[in-house]
Each structure stands twice: as structure tokens, then as C-alpha cells.
Design a protein around this motif. Structure first.
Motif, PDB file in Angstrom:
ATOM      1  N   ASP A   1     -11.372   4.776  -1.960  1.00  8.77           N
ATOM      2  CA  ASP A   1     -12.257   4.121  -1.001  1.00  8.77           C
ATOM      3  C   ASP A   1     -13.731   4.436  -1.263  1.00  8.77           C
TER       4      ASP A   1
ATOM      5  N   HIS B   1      -0.594   4.088   1.044  1.00 10.06           N
ATOM      6  CA  HIS B   1      -1.299   4.963   1.965  1.00 10.06           C
ATOM      7  C   HIS B   1      -0.487   5.143   3.250  1.00 10.06           C
TER       8      HIS B   1
ATOM      9  N   ASP C   1       0.737  11.500  -1.298  1.00  9.90           N
ATOM     10  CA  ASP C   1       1.337  10.924  -0.090  1.00  9.90           C
ATOM     11  C   ASP C   1       2.803  11.333   0.054  1.00  9.90           C
TER      12      ASP C   1
ATOM     13  N   GLN D   1      -4.902   2.318  11.227  1.00  7.05           N
ATOM     14  CA  GLN D   1      -5.956   3.093  10.579  1.00  7.05           C
ATOM     15  C   GLN D   1      -5.340   4.092   9.597  1.00  7.05           C
ATOM     16  N   ASN D   2      -6.125   4.494   8.602  1.00  7.04           N
ATOM     17  CA  ASN D   2      -5.644   5.509   7.669  1.00  7.04           C
ATOM     18  C   ASN D   2      -5.353   6.808   8.409  1.00  7.04           C
ATOM     19  N   TYR D   3      -4.229   7.403   8.094  1.00  3.80           N
ATOM     20  CA  TYR D   3      -3.818   8.634   8.768  1.00  3.80           C
ATOM     21  C   TYR D   3      -4.671   9.798   8.276  1.00  3.80           C
TER      22      TYR D   3
ATOM     23  N   PHE E   1      -0.508   5.495   7.538  1.00  2.83           N
ATOM     24  CA  PHE E   1      -1.283   4.878   8.610  1.00  2.83           C
ATOM     25  C   PHE E   1      -0.858   5.393   9.983  1.00  2.83           C
TER      26      PHE E   1
ATOM     27  N   SER F   1       0.845  -1.193   0.000  1.00  2.86           N
ATOM     28  CA  SER F   1       0.000   0.000   0.000  1.00  2.86           C
ATOM     29  C   SER F   1       0.878   1.240   0.000  1.00  2.86           C
TER      30      SER F   1
END
Length: 528
Positions: free
Chosen positions: A353, A117, A371, A124-126, A119, A115
């Protein structure tokens, strides 16, 4: 069969076929059969997912997946493909599994294995929005409240190997091409002209002042932006000079790697890193510095590539310059207009998402760009890869990358009769996954397989066919996909008309993005 007829046949076939993976049966883009067999296993789907896992056994019947990120494998020499393959296997199938399942480095099992993304420590997603103030700068109090940013094991290692790639590029070029660069520089003043240069003498050369005038104009405009619109771009005037200097220094070594391997190491990581250290907490400034440093170099390499092609095809230099100049103006204007239109016309664009599984509007490249601006610009490398972050050990990759070509060079000098040793190209090998993310293991699997078939087996056993049709095949496949993609967008994409059935619901690896650590709760994932 003539080349023109062959091109037309392949173009039509490619055009017609792309309707299937591009619209009617999109699952063919990523055939991750391991996920289908083990539909309830997180680990199996992490291993088998071509788009969100390690892609073991995943393959594609979609040419756009083969050539979208790494360009056509038919135009890369086999030794470069072999270097990419070795680096890819080393990173994806050795380093990441050992780090994730074997050692659980940096609590890797709390996050997805693959990923881009960001965290929190709890998987959890930041919440990026929460740590940005109204000036688009970091809010340190909110950052401390939410905690350090965590990366997936894949994303962290990708940056580490990116550090090694840029370091190895400099030492590799210096050791293997340093003498040749010096000799050719001297020969450019005193040596004999080759046949191509003599033939090009009949055309008027490009006056030097054209380049200087264009450089001066663009520099002045950029300087005005940095000085008078500093609140918007955040970058100080000296950042522009520094970015230009970096682009100038790296253009030659990276051009040599590109010319010999068809693989181009990027300056994106090093430009982001440097500006993040010097000027942290300002993401827009970091993006601007990256654009002026990295993209200037990339465009210079592309410009040289086009001029080289024009040189061999005996196209007048002034015509090439004007076409490049006009094309750049048109492309820049049209691109930004189309991007603005898409952002305002497509609901939830780039928010993966909130989009359906088969949506083409997930913007993987732009997501990585965003990111990266958070990692290097907003938070800064000191809080990610420095003393205040989780990943300071990744900086050792710089040293490893710098020393690697020295070892290869010493082996070459010790065993000069071993012709395979100088084919070990560490900038390509270490930078094998430089396009990941946004590229995925599926893209690499297909690219390596197709490239090996055509540039090793076909080249070796059907060389006349390869010489006559290989590049024509590549161009025809690209053109067919491009024309059908445009047709699909304007015929059904704009009206949001889609076919809904099992074959258009993605690759069916929903659990591939789940963590494997005990007690980590993520929506849609089983809890251990």
C-alpha cells in the motif's frame, strides 16, 4: 539447427525482450484490457484484472509472469495441465463468482473478490499489530475488541480446496499406486536391476552413515534452538519431532504426485492447521513447525528429483550428495544475507500500500506467509475455521477431498476400457490453485495457454521439433529473463531509477480491490 545454437538465439532474444516488460513497459506484464474499457466499473475491473481480480481475458507478454509461480509450462505433461485447467476454472470462474455475487457467502461483497489480506467485518484492513503483545502472542482482549478476522471469498475458498487437496493426495496414491508401491518395495530387494542401476554400480555408493550423521547433526541443532531459545522460536521440543514425523509420512505420496504430474501438493496448510490447533496463539511457533514439517518434505522431494536426474545422467552419487550439501549451505547463507540486506536497504519493502504500482518489491509470497502466520498461529484455526470463527463449513472439504479419488477409482474399475478416467488426478485438479495466492489468475491464464500450445498442439503435430527443442526453449527463456533481471537490478534498481509514463503505472485496475457491498467505505473506492 543445433540445440546449442537454438539455445543461444532464444536466450539472447529473451534477455533483450525482458527489458521491455521488466523496465520500459511494465504494463505488458498484465494486459487487463477490460479494465481499460470499463475504467469506472468496480465489477468489470474485478472480473478483468489479472493481478487483483478474476483475470478474464487478461494476458501477458512477460515470460516471468508465465513461469514465476508455476514454473515453466513447457515441462508439465498435458494431462496435468488439463487437470489444472479444470480445477482453475471450477474455482475461479464458477465457485468464486457464485459465492461472491450470487450467494454473498460470509458477506463476501464487503471485501475485495481477490485478496490475501485480512479484514474486519466492516471491510477495513485488520490491524494485526493491535492484537499482538510484546511476547509475539495474541492479546485476546484486543482481539475481542477488534472482532473476528474476515477473509476474501477467494482466500477462504482457496483454503477449503487446500484441505481437499491434502486429503485427496493420500487416498489417490493409496488407491492408484498402493499396489505398485508394494510391488516395487519388494522388487527393490529381490527384483532385477534395470540398465541404469547396473551402469551406476561402477561408482561408489553413498554410505548410509552420511545421511544419518547429517540428520543427527541438524536434529541436535534444531533441538537446541527449541530448548534454549524457546522464548524466540516459541516451539516446544515435541513440535520438532511431530513436524519431522509429518514430513516423513507425506514425502512418499507427494513424491509420487510430483513424479507423475510435475505438480507438488504442499503441506503448508495441514502443518499450519495442526500446530494451530495444538499450540494456538503463538505465530512464531507455527512458522517454525511449518518450516520443519512442510519445507523438510519439499526439500526431500527436490533432493530426490535431483538424484533421479543424476541417476539417469550417470553422475557419481557421492558427487551429487556433496554438491547438494555444499549448495544448501551456500544458498541458505547467501539467501538470508541478501534478504537482510534488502530489508534494510529498500524503503517500504513488502508494504504494497506504500509502494508504487509497478514496484517489484511487494513481496506477494512473503505477504501470504505473514497472513498465514496470523490465521493459523496468532489467532488460531479455532477462531477462523472452528466454532469461534466464520468459516467452520470449510472443514467439509477434507471429507470431500478424501472421497473424491474413491469415486474416480470406482469409475475406473467399472469402465476399465475408458483410458481417460485414470488421468483424472484430483490432487492436481483440487490443488490447481494451490499457488494462489501469491500467484494470480494472470499467471494461470498464461501458464495454461502456453502449456497447451506446446505440450498438446506442438507435441501432437510437430513432435520431432518438440522432442528436439521444447526443453531447450524452456531453459533459454528462463535464463534470458534471469540474466536481464539481475542486470536491471544492479544497473537501475539499486539507484531507484525508473521510467514514468502510462505504461509503467501497473495494470490500471485500481478499482479491482474495492468491495461491492452498500455502505462500505474504503479509501479510493466509490461508495454505493
Amino acid at each position: 539447427m543445433t540445440r546449442a545454437k537454438f539455445f543461444l538465439i532464444i536466450l539472447i532474444c529473451s534477455f533483450v525482450w525482458y527489458l521491455v516488460p521488466g523496465y520500459l513497459f511494465t504494463t505488458l506484464t498484465s494486459i487487463s484490457w477490460i479494465c481499460w474499457i470499463f475504467s469506472k466499473s468496480v465489477t468489470a475491473q474485478q472480473i478483468g484484472s489479472g493481478l487483483r481480480g478474476l483475470g478474464l481475458g487478461a494476458f501477458t507478454l512477460d515470460w516471468s509472469a508465465v513461469a514465476s509461480f508455476l514454473f515453466s509450462p513447457l515441462i508439465s505433461p498435458f494431462f496435468a495441465i488439463a487437470n489444472v485447467f479444470v480445477g482453475y476454472v471450477l474455482i475461479i470462474y464458477i465457485a468464486i463468482p457464485v459465492a461472491y455475487w450470487g450467494l454473498d457467502l460470509y458477506n463476501a461483497s464487503r471485501f475485495p473478490i481477490f485478496s490475501s489480506h485480512l479484514f474486519t467485518a466492516h471491510g477495513q484492513n485488520y490491524n494485526i499489530t493491535a492484537i499482538v503483545n510484546d511476547k509475539f502472542e495474541i492479546d485476546l482482549a484486543k482481539y475481542e475488541e477488534q472482532g473476528r478476522i474476515n477473509l476474501s471469498m477467494f482466500f477462504a475458498l482457496t483454503y477449503g480446496f487446500g484441505f481437499a487437496t491434502i486429503a485427496s493426495t493420500m487416498t489417490h496414491v493409496a488407491l492408484f499406486y498402493g499396489r505398485e508401491i508394494y510391488d516395487r518395495y519388494r522388487a527393490s530387494h529381490t527384483g532385477k536391476e534395470d540398465i541404469h542401476t547396473r551402469l551406476m554400480r561402477k561408482y561408489k555408493d553413498i554410505p548410509s552413515w552420511w545421511f544419518y550423521a547429517l540428520l543427527a547433526a541438524t536434529f541436535v541443532v534444531s533441538l537446541v534452538l527449541c530448548i534454549f531459545l524457546n522464548d524466540q522460536v516459541q516451539m516446544p521440543w515435541w513440535g520438532l519431532l511431530f513436524a519431522g514425523a509429518m514430513a516423513f509420512i507425506f514425502t512418499l505420496p507427494i513424491s509420487i504426485i510430483t513424479a507423475t504430474t510435475n505438480q507438488t501438493p504442499g503441506l503448508n496448510i495441514i502443518t499450519e492447521y495442526v500446530m494451530g490447533l495444538i499450540y494456538p496463539g503463538r505465530p512464531i511457533a507455527n512458522v517454525c513447525f511449518k518450516t520443519y514439517g512442510y519445507m523438510s518434505m519439499a526439500q526431500a522431494v527436490s533432493f530426490l528429483n535431483d538424484f533421479k536426474l543424476g541417476h539417469y545422467m550417470k553422475i557419481p552419487p557421492r558427487s551429487m550428495f556433496l554438491v547438494q550439501f555444499i549448495g544448501t549451505i551456500l544458498a541458505g547463507t547467501i539467501n538470508i544475507a541478501v534478504a537482510w540486506w534488502l530489508l534494510n536497504s529498500i524503503e517500504n519493502i513488502c508494504q504494497d500500500d506504500l509502494l508504487p504500482a509497478d514496484s517489484p518489491w511487494t513481496c506477494p509470497g512473503d505477504r501470504v506467509f505473514f497472513d498465514a502466520s496470523v490465521i493459523w498461529g496468532l489467532v488460531g484455526p479455532k477462531r477462523i475455521f472452528g466454532s469461534l470463527g466464520n468459516y467452520p463449513a470449510m472443514n467439509w472439504f477434507f471429507l470431500g477431498g478424501a472421497l473424491g479419488p474413491v469415486i474416480v477409482w470406482l469409475l475406473h474399475k467399472t469402465f476399465p476400457k475408458q483410458s481417460w478416467i485414470p488421468l483424472i488426478n484430483l490432487p492436481v485438479l483440487l490443488g490447481a490453485t494451490g499457488m494462489m495466492p501469491p500467484a494470480t489468475p494472470l499467471n494461470y491464464n498464461a501458464w495454461i495457454l502456453v502449456g497447451t500450445i506446446f505440450n498438446y498442439f506442438v507435441f501432437r503435430y510437430r513432435k520431432k521439433w518438440w522432442q528436439r527443442y521444447n526443453y531447450i526453449l524452456s531453459a533459454a527463456l528462463d535464463a534470458g529473463v534471469a540474466f536481464m533481471a539481475i542486470l536491471l537490478y544492479f544497473s537501475v534498481g539499486m539507484e531507484n531509477r525508473s521510467v514514468t509514463w502510462w505504461g509503467t503505472e501497473g495494470e490500471h485496475c485500481e478499482l479491482a480491490t474495492c468491495p461491492t457491498a452498500k455502505g462500505i467505505m474504503v479509501d479510493g473506492c466509490p461508495v454505493k
